[in-house]
Design an enzyme around this catalytic site. Structure first.
Site, mmCIF file in Angstrom:
data_model
loop_
_atom_site.group_PDB
_atom_site.id
_atom_site.type_symbol
_atom_site.label_atom_id
_atom_site.label_comp_id
_atom_site.label_asym_id
_atom_site.label_seq_id
_atom_site.Cartn_x
_atom_site.Cartn_y
_atom_site.Cartn_z
ATOM 1 N N PRO A 142 21.817 2.970 28.914
ATOM 2 C CA PRO A 142 22.056 2.862 30.356
ATOM 3 C C PRO A 142 21.572 1.490 30.830
ATOM 4 C CG PRO A 142 20.994 4.948 29.801
ATOM 5 C CD PRO A 142 20.903 4.079 28.596
ATOM 6 N N LEU A 143 22.497 0.624 31.207
ATOM 7 C CA LEU A 143 22.176 -0.766 31.562
ATOM 8 C C LEU A 143 22.199 -0.910 33.081
ATOM 9 C CD1 LEU A 143 21.654 -3.664 30.551
ATOM 10 C CD2 LEU A 143 24.133 -3.977 30.409
ATOM 11 N N SER A 144 21.022 -1.108 33.669
ATOM 12 C CA SER A 144 20.906 -1.097 35.135
ATOM 13 C C SER A 144 21.060 -2.473 35.758
ATOM 14 C CB SER A 144 19.547 -0.518 35.526
ATOM 15 O OG SER A 144 18.505 -1.418 35.162
ATOM 16 N N GLY A 145 20.986 -3.520 34.949
ATOM 17 C CA GLY A 145 21.004 -4.866 35.503
ATOM 18 C C GLY A 145 19.624 -5.379 35.835
ATOM 19 N N GLY A 146 18.570 -4.648 35.431
ATOM 20 C CA GLY A 146 17.195 -5.083 35.634
ATOM 21 C C GLY A 146 16.602 -5.672 34.370
ATOM 22 N N ASP B 104 14.135 -4.629 32.355
ATOM 23 C CA ASP B 104 13.820 -3.748 31.229
ATOM 24 C C ASP B 104 15.047 -3.403 30.388
ATOM 25 O OD1 ASP B 104 11.175 -3.750 32.001
ATOM 26 O OD2 ASP B 104 11.386 -1.957 33.246
ATOM 27 N N SER B 105 16.072 -2.837 31.017
ATOM 28 C CA SER B 105 17.253 -2.461 30.239
ATOM 29 C C SER B 105 17.963 -3.696 29.687
ATOM 30 C CB SER B 105 18.212 -1.626 31.086
ATOM 31 O OG SER B 105 18.679 -2.354 32.210
ATOM 32 N N LYS C 60 -9.234 3.384 -2.480
ATOM 33 C CA LYS C 60 -9.599 2.613 -1.297
ATOM 34 C C LYS C 60 -10.999 3.011 -0.843
ATOM 35 C CE LYS C 60 -7.451 1.082 3.044
ATOM 36 N NZ LYS C 60 -6.251 1.222 3.912
ATOM 37 N N CYS D 133 -5.817 -3.498 2.263
ATOM 38 C CA CYS D 133 -5.568 -3.532 3.703
ATOM 39 C C CYS D 133 -6.835 -3.586 4.551
ATOM 40 C CB CYS D 133 -4.685 -2.362 4.104
ATOM 41 S SG CYS D 133 -3.871 -2.582 5.716
ATOM 42 N N GLU E 7 0.832 -1.200 0.000
ATOM 43 C CA GLU E 7 0.000 0.000 0.000
ATOM 44 C C GLU E 7 0.870 1.255 0.000
ATOM 45 O OE1 GLU E 7 -3.913 1.588 2.506
ATOM 46 O OE2 GLU E 7 -2.635 0.020 3.350
#
Length: 700
Positions: A352-356, A358-359, A114, A175, A45
């Protein structure tokens, strides 16, 4: 008996307003189709300009450049002796339509507008286009002079009609029309149309592909026929990822399909098919075709088959094993990131890698991207190789493994403070080591104390954490200043870390707030969740945990096991005996699982506070009392309304979930509320009181 034909559909990685690149990809798909003997080529499309032009559709420039591209396509020798079906916007009688332009040998056969608009969720087609409401009606369209000079035509048919070649009949859907209860293919099938085409710009959402596949299969399962589906693929400049899945279906059976996720710009799908005679296709609907107004037919002196190639109608159905949600998270956002990176002109990502969870999920998606890039290069995709070499600034570079590529284009940093634990620091470091990113440890205490020193110099006061005797206001402000310092440092290192290593270019900052946190506003405005783009902003916490478990198995990233086992925490308050005392779910007052349910009721089921309570007292009756449900609902809506303003500045996120609270494109609601919700909450209290007294609820 039937005749053998070869048809081609495709998935193209188009980019909004990149007319030269879009033209080249369209032409390439036609060239591949012809090389494989196809007589009909279908594209996505609005492929000439890109589907995501948004308010650029209002500009006359967009219409002009589309016709300039169409002129080049008509003139090209590659487009000769094959029916080409391309998409572009067209103004007819001062009304703008989303159209298919079907042409053959420098002659435009038909312009089909369309008829049913996508105007819900993330779609706003009626902001830019009008639907063609003249059912079974065809008008004359006066071609622009530049097109007249090529085709020799003054006018061409414009409207709701089908093509009748010497050997079959072809009808068009676009579509949204497939998803509508009264899809055009229903009446076309009853009127003898044998080949149905669908040009689409259908975006990826988790668990959506199966719904799309079932709709396409059902289109020919009842009345028979061949269904040819084309779709855009890739990020064309916004939050969406269009996920391909070009396919061919016969009589409800899939006989060919393309990949859902891919880094390849042009995926052409050619297949030899057998056109059945009409009586065989529609035998179960004998006599029904006369009940509706017949399709207007445009006769085309062209055959999709050879005159002497008569054979039995046979085909081989195939089984399509669709991706699991965990695989979708691994592939969809990864492909989206790759398109964004290579087209942005930047040299890589910073996270920024927090160790959780999400990151770490974002880090794993970037690693998955590197895996897909290396696979594409190994499979001979020269465009991907050229893009990699441009990114790393080395014209001879050839990546040997994902970890090596990750080291060159991905920088991670752990931004620790006196409130951070050694556990989160070690988890971040271990994961960075396993995926191969360039990793840094950055201590933010000096920056935080410097900012607080300025405040103290001006006011003569030094705020304290609640654990040290401070008030709630002091405690919250001290958390926020840490979070916002991380955002400032993330952008500083994104701009200058490559410079410090004597390398060219800058880095895109990646955000890592999930969809559930966005619902409640459980993040600091302008903290390190404020970034350039966020690949997980539309994904729930529970799905991210499932994705990380998948990464442990798929990529052998064993560092994720300890990340999954740890309770989610922002680590913005002082530690207790060296251990984390603050957890996300305690701060939010509800679990991530509860938030996912609430989010779906709020957006998908369109529930306000009262109707949400009425549903949840039944859904959660085995675990919570009506009073507890009421408290949860009230708490959510207070948090939601207090923090809704944060959605106005939320980082552009990959759209993966139908209950996303993204204010900018998807969830159009106010951001200034009366957070007391007096009338609504009183209605809930009345119902709780009625249940306590044993009275029947009043839902009137």
């Amino acid at each position: 008996m039937g005749r053998k034909v070869t048809l081609a559909t495709c998935s193209l990685d188009q980019w909004a307003l990149e007319f030269d690149g879009n033209f080249e990809r369209i032409l390439k798909s036609i060239e591949i189709a012809k090389e494989n003997g196809a007589k009909y080529r279908l594209g996505p499309e609005l492929e000439i300009c890109g589907y995501g032009c948004a308010d650029h559709f209002h500009e006359s420039d967009t219409l002009l450049h589309c016709f300039e591209v169409l002129k080049k396509l008509l003139e090209s020798p590659i487009t000769q002796d094959i029916i080409c079906d391309v998409g572009m916007p067209i103004m007819h009688r001062n009304v703008r339509y989303n159209c298919r332009v079907i042409f053959l040998n420098r002659q435009i056969l038909l312009i089909r507008p369309k008829m049913l608009m996508a105007n819900h969720g993330i779609y706003r087609e009626m902001r830019w286009f009008s639907p063609w409401t003249k059912f079974r009606t065809v008008e004359e369209y006066f071609l622009p002079r530049m097109i007249q000079q090529v085709t020799g035509q003054d006018t061409v048919p414009f409207g709701d009609c089908v093509l009748s070649t010497r050997d079959t009949c072809i009808g068009t859907e676009m579509c949204e029309e497939l998803w509508h209860p009264s899809s055009p293919h229903i009446q076309m099938g009853l009127d003898g149309v044998e080949i149905f085409t669908n040009s689409s710009a259908s975006h990826h959402e988790l668990r959506k592909a199966n719904q799309r596949l079932n709709l396409i299969k059902s289109a020919t399962a009842k009345s028979g026929g061949i269904y040819l589906y084309a779709n855009q693929r890739g990020c064309d400049g916004d939050r969406l990822y269009y996920d391909g899945c070009a396919m061919v279906v016969i009589n409800g059976d899939v006989v060919a399909h393309g990949a859902q996720f891919s880094l390849t710009e042009v995926v052409s799908l050619e297949i030899i098919l057998f056109i059945l005679v009409g009586s065989e296709l529609n035998a179960t609907h004998h006599g029904h075709g006369s009940e509706s107004k017949q399709c207007y037919r445009i006769k085309v002196d062209f055959s999709l088959s050879s005159n002497d190639d008569i054979c039995l109608p046979i085909y081989q159905p195939i089984t399509w094993n669709l991706h699991t949600p965990e695989e979708e998270i691994s592939l969809g956002p990864a492909c989206w990131l790759w398109d964004y990176l290579r087209r942005s002109g930047q040299a890589g990502f910073l996270l920024p890698l927090s160790g959780g969870v999400d990151s770490s999920s974002v880090a794993c998606i970037v690693y998955s991207m590197c895996v897909q890039v290396c696979k594409a290069i190994e499979n001979g995709d020269n465009q991907v190789l050229q893009d990699v070499r441009r990114l790393v600034g080395n014209e001879t570079y050839f990546p040997q493994q994902p970890r090596e590529l990750c080291r060159l284009i991905f920088t991670t940093c752990y931004m620790g403070s006196e409130n951070s634990s050694a556990d989160t620091c070690n988890r971040a470091k271990e994961l960075a080591s396993q995926i191969g990113s360039t990793h840094m440890n950055i201590n933010i205490d000096m920056a935080v104390k410097g900012i607080l020193g300025i405040f103290s110099l001006v006011t003569g006061k030094w705020p304290q954490f609640r654990a040290n005797g401070g008030s709630h206001r002091e405690n919250l402000a001290l958390q926020n200043v840490q979070a916002r310092v991380r955002m400032v440092l993330a952008y500083l290192f994104a701009q200058l870390s490559l410079w410090s290593r004597l390398k060219p270019g800058g880095l895109l900052v990646l955000g890592s707030a999930n969809v559930d946190e966005s619902l409640t506003g459980y993040f600091t405005k302008y903290d390190c969740s404020s970034a350039d783009i966020n690949p997980i902003g539309g994904i729930s916490k529970n799905d991210l945990k499932g994705f990380l478990q998948f990464c442990v198995r798929q990529f052998q990233l064993t560092a994720l096991k300890s990340i999954l086992a740890a309770p989610p925490t922002a680590e913005l308050e002082p530690l207790t005996d060296g251990q984390v005392s603050q957890t996300d779910e305690a701060d939010m007052g509800m679990t991530y699982s509860e938030l996912s349910v609430i989010g779906r009721l709020r957006k998908i089921s369109k529930c306000g506070p009262f109707s949400m309570f009425c549903k949840l007292i039944h859904m959660w009756k085995d675990v919570l009392s009506p009073t507890e449900v009421a408290q949860k609902v009230k708490h959510f809506f207070r948090m939601y309304s207090m923090n809704r303003h944060k959605m106005t500045t939320v980082t552009p996120s990959y759209h993966a979930e139908s209950y996303s609270p993204d204010d900018n494109r998807f969830d159009l609601r106010p951001f200034l509320y009366n957070t007391r919700w007096n009338w609504q909450f009183q209605s809930i209290d009345n119902q709780v009181a009625n249940r306590v007294k044993g009275m029947r609820p009043n839902f009137s």
